[in-house]
Design an enzyme around this catalytic site. Structure first.
Site, PDB file in Angstrom:
ATOM      1  CG  HIS A 196     -16.293 -17.123 -32.812  1.00 17.38           C
ATOM      2  ND1 HIS A 196     -17.285 -16.264 -32.391  1.00 17.38           N
ATOM      3  CD2 HIS A 196     -15.857 -17.762 -31.688  1.00 17.38           C
ATOM      4  CE1 HIS A 196     -17.425 -16.364 -31.077  1.00 17.38           C
ATOM      5  NE2 HIS A 196     -16.579 -17.278 -30.620  1.00 17.38           N
ATOM      6  CD  GLU A 197     -13.737 -20.650 -30.949  1.00 12.23           C
ATOM      7  OE1 GLU A 197     -12.915 -20.264 -30.093  1.00 12.23           O
ATOM      8  OE2 GLU A 197     -14.937 -20.790 -30.702  1.00 12.23           O
ATOM      9  CG  HIS A 200     -12.176 -16.014 -28.727  1.00 13.39           C
ATOM     10  ND1 HIS A 200     -12.779 -15.088 -27.894  1.00 13.39           N
ATOM     11  CD2 HIS A 200     -13.162 -16.872 -29.102  1.00 13.39           C
ATOM     12  CE1 HIS A 200     -14.068 -15.375 -27.770  1.00 13.39           C
ATOM     13  NE2 HIS A 200     -14.324 -16.455 -28.492  1.00 13.39           N
ATOM     14  CE1 TYR A 211     -15.032 -15.495 -23.609  1.00 12.64           C
ATOM     15  CE2 TYR A 211     -15.243 -17.268 -21.994  1.00 12.64           C
ATOM     16  CZ  TYR A 211     -15.523 -16.740 -23.238  1.00 12.64           C
ATOM     17  OH  TYR A 211     -16.284 -17.472 -24.148  1.00 12.64           O
ATOM     18  CD  GLU A 220     -17.636 -15.983 -26.899  1.00 11.30           C
ATOM     19  OE1 GLU A 220     -18.106 -16.184 -28.029  1.00 11.30           O
ATOM     20  OE2 GLU A 220     -16.697 -16.650 -26.426  1.00 11.30           O
ATOM     21  CG  ASP A 293     -21.690 -18.526 -21.152  1.00 11.35           C
ATOM     22  OD1 ASP A 293     -20.533 -18.968 -21.295  1.00 11.35           O
ATOM     23  OD2 ASP A 293     -22.294 -17.909 -22.045  1.00 11.35           O
ATOM     24  CG  HIS A 298     -21.066 -18.079 -25.303  1.00 13.23           C
ATOM     25  ND1 HIS A 298     -20.308 -18.531 -24.247  1.00 13.23           N
ATOM     26  CD2 HIS A 298     -20.316 -18.296 -26.423  1.00 13.23           C
ATOM     27  CE1 HIS A 298     -19.166 -19.009 -24.694  1.00 13.23           C
ATOM     28  NE2 HIS A 298     -19.140 -18.873 -26.004  1.00 13.23           N
TER      29      HIS A 298
END
Length: 379
Positions: A196-197, A200, A211, A220, A293, A298
Site C-alpha cells: 500500500h505505502e 503511493h 491528496y 488511497e 482527513d 481514507h
C-alpha cells in the site's frame, strides 16, 4: 494473449504513455496506513494505555506532515538525484533497511543492504522481503522497474519512534512503527501495508493524484488495490479466495475488528469500543462530506475499493492479471488528471479495459462494478 490485448511493456521500453508520466513537479505526500480518524478516536479513550500512544502518534504524524510540506522542495533541490538504473541493465531491486532504534530521526542506522543475509531482527527481514515482493509484483506483472519505473532504490526504516502506531510513505522512503502491542502490532507484519505505502510512490511518479477529496480518495484506493494484489500475489491466491482486507495482521489483542479496511464490504472492517465504527461507504449514496482527513481520503476510498473488488471477482482468477492490469493502465497511461474524480477514473478504466481486452467481459465487468457503487463509467 488475445488479438485485442496490448503487450505488457518491458522495463526498458519507452512509449508515448511513459513519456507522459514525466510530470514536472510530482508532489510527494505524507501517507499513513492508519487513518487520522482512527487515531483520534483512540486518543480520546479513558484508558491511557490506549490513548497515550495514539495521541503521540497523531502528534508525530502532524509534525512529519508539516515537515514534508515545508522541507521537501528545498531538500530535493539541494540533494543529488537518486541513482537510477543504467539503460539496458537488468532490473533487480536495490533495497536498504535502516533501524531508527525507537528514535524519530530518519533514516536511522543502516542494518541491511541489498543481497546481504537475513539477521536476527524479524522486522528488518520482513521489511526487506516486503520491498522485494512489491518490486517483483510490479516488474513481473506490469513491466515496471521499481516504483518510478527507472530502478529507484527502495529504502525503509523500522522501529521508528516509541510505540509509534503507524507506517507511512514520506515521498522518499517507507517508515514502520512497532505499534503499541495493544491496538496495533509491528507494522512490518502485513505485506499489504508495505505494498500500500509503496504504491503511493508509484502514484507519485505517475498520475500524481492530489491528496484531497475524490482524487485523494482515489490515491488511497489505488494503494489499497495494489496492497491487496501484493498479498494475493505472495499467497498465490485467486480473487475469489482472497479476504480483501487491508491491514488484518496489524491489529492487536485489544481489538475485535477484522482489519483497517474491507474492500469487499466497506464499513465492516471493525465495530468495537476500541476502534469505533468503520465509517467507509461502499457506494456514492453514502458518500461522506467532511473537512477532516483531507476531505475523507481514507473514508471515501471505500467506494472505488469496492468497485475494484467487484471487477476482480467477476473476472475471477489472478486479480493482478486483468483487473489489476486495467487499473495500472489508467494510473500510468498519461490521461488521468491529478484532479480526477471518481467518474473520470471510472471512465478511464472502461476505456483501458476495451483498449487492452476488447469489448468483452472485462469491459462489462468494469461498467457493472462502477454502476453498482453509483459511479457512472460510460466510455
Amino acid at each position: 494473449m488475445t488479438d485485442n490485448q496490448r503487450p505488457t511493456r518491458t522495463p526498458t521500453a519507452r512509449t508515448a504513455a511513459d513519456s507522459a508520466l514525466v510530470r514536472p513537479a510530482p508532489h510527494p505526500v505524507f501517507c499513513t496506513i492508519v487513518p487520522p480518524h482512527v487515531l483520534d478516536h483512540l486518543s480520546h479513550l479513558d484508558d491511557p494505555v490506549l490513548s497515550v500512544p495514539a495521541r503521540r502518534t497523531l502528534e508525530r504524524d502532524a509534525r512529519e506532515r508539516t515537515r514534508r510540506l515545508s522541507a521537501v522542495a528545498a531538500t530535493r533541490a539541494a540533494a543529488p538525484p537518486a541513482t537510477r538504473r543504467a539503460e539496458g541493465a537488468e532490473a533487480t531491486p536495490q533495497r536498504t533497511i535502516y533501524d531508527a532504534e525507537t528514535r524519530e530521526e530518519l533514516p536511522g542506522v543502516k542494518v541491511r543492504a541489498e543481497g546481504s543475509d537475513p539477521g536476527g531482527d524479524a522486522s528488518v527481514n520482513r521489511a526487506y522481503a516486503g520491498l522485494g515482493a512489491t518490486f517483483e509484483l510490479f516488474l513481473k506483472s506490469f513491466g515496471r522497474d521499481s516504483i518510478d519505473g527507472r530502478g529507484l532504490p527502495l529504502n525503509a526504516t523500522v522501529h521508528y519512534g516509541k510505540e509509534y502506531a503507524n507506517a507511512f510513505w514520506d515521498g522518499e522512503q517507507m517508515v514502520f512503527g512497532d505499534g503499541d502491542g495493544e491496538v496495533f502490532l509491528d507494522f512490518t507484519l502485513p505485506v499489504d501495508v508495505i505494498g500500500h505505502e509503496l504504491a503511493h510512490g508509484v502514484t507519485q511518479y505517475t498520475a500524481n493524484l492530489v491528496y484531497r477529496g475524490q482524487p485523494g480518495a482515489l490515491n488511497e484506493s489505488v494503494s489499497d488495490v495494489f496492497g491487496s494484489l501484493l498479498k494475493q500475489y505472495t499467497l498465490g491466491q485467486n480473487a475469489e479466495d482472497a479476504d480483501w482486507l487491508i491491514g488484518a495482521d496489524v491489529l492487536g489483542p485489544r481489538v475485535e475488528g477484522k482489519a483497517l479496511r474491507s474492500m469487499k464490504e466497506p464499513g465492516t472492517a471493525y465495530d468495537d469500543d476500541v476502534l469505533g465504527k468503520d465509517p467507509q461507504p461502499g457506494s456514492m449514496a453514502d458518500y461522506v462530506e467532511t473537512d477532516q482527513d483531507n476531505g475523507g481520503v481514507h473514508i471515501n476510498s471505500g467506494i472505488p475499493n469496492r468497485a475494484f473488488y467487484l471487477v476482480a471477482t467477476a473476472l475471477r482468477g489472478k486479480a493482478w492479471e486483468r483487473a489489476g492490469q486495467i487499473w495500472y493502465d489508467v494510473l500510468t497511461g498519461g490521461e488521468l488528471s491529478a484532479q480526477a474524480d471518481f467518474a473520470a477514473f471510472a471512465a478511464l478504466t472502461a476505456k483501458a479495459a476495451e483498449e487492452r481486452f476488447g469489448r468483452g467481459e472485462e469491459r462489462e465487468a468494469v461498467l457493472k462494478a462502477w454502476s453498482e457503487v453509483g459511479v457512472g463509467a460510460n466510455s
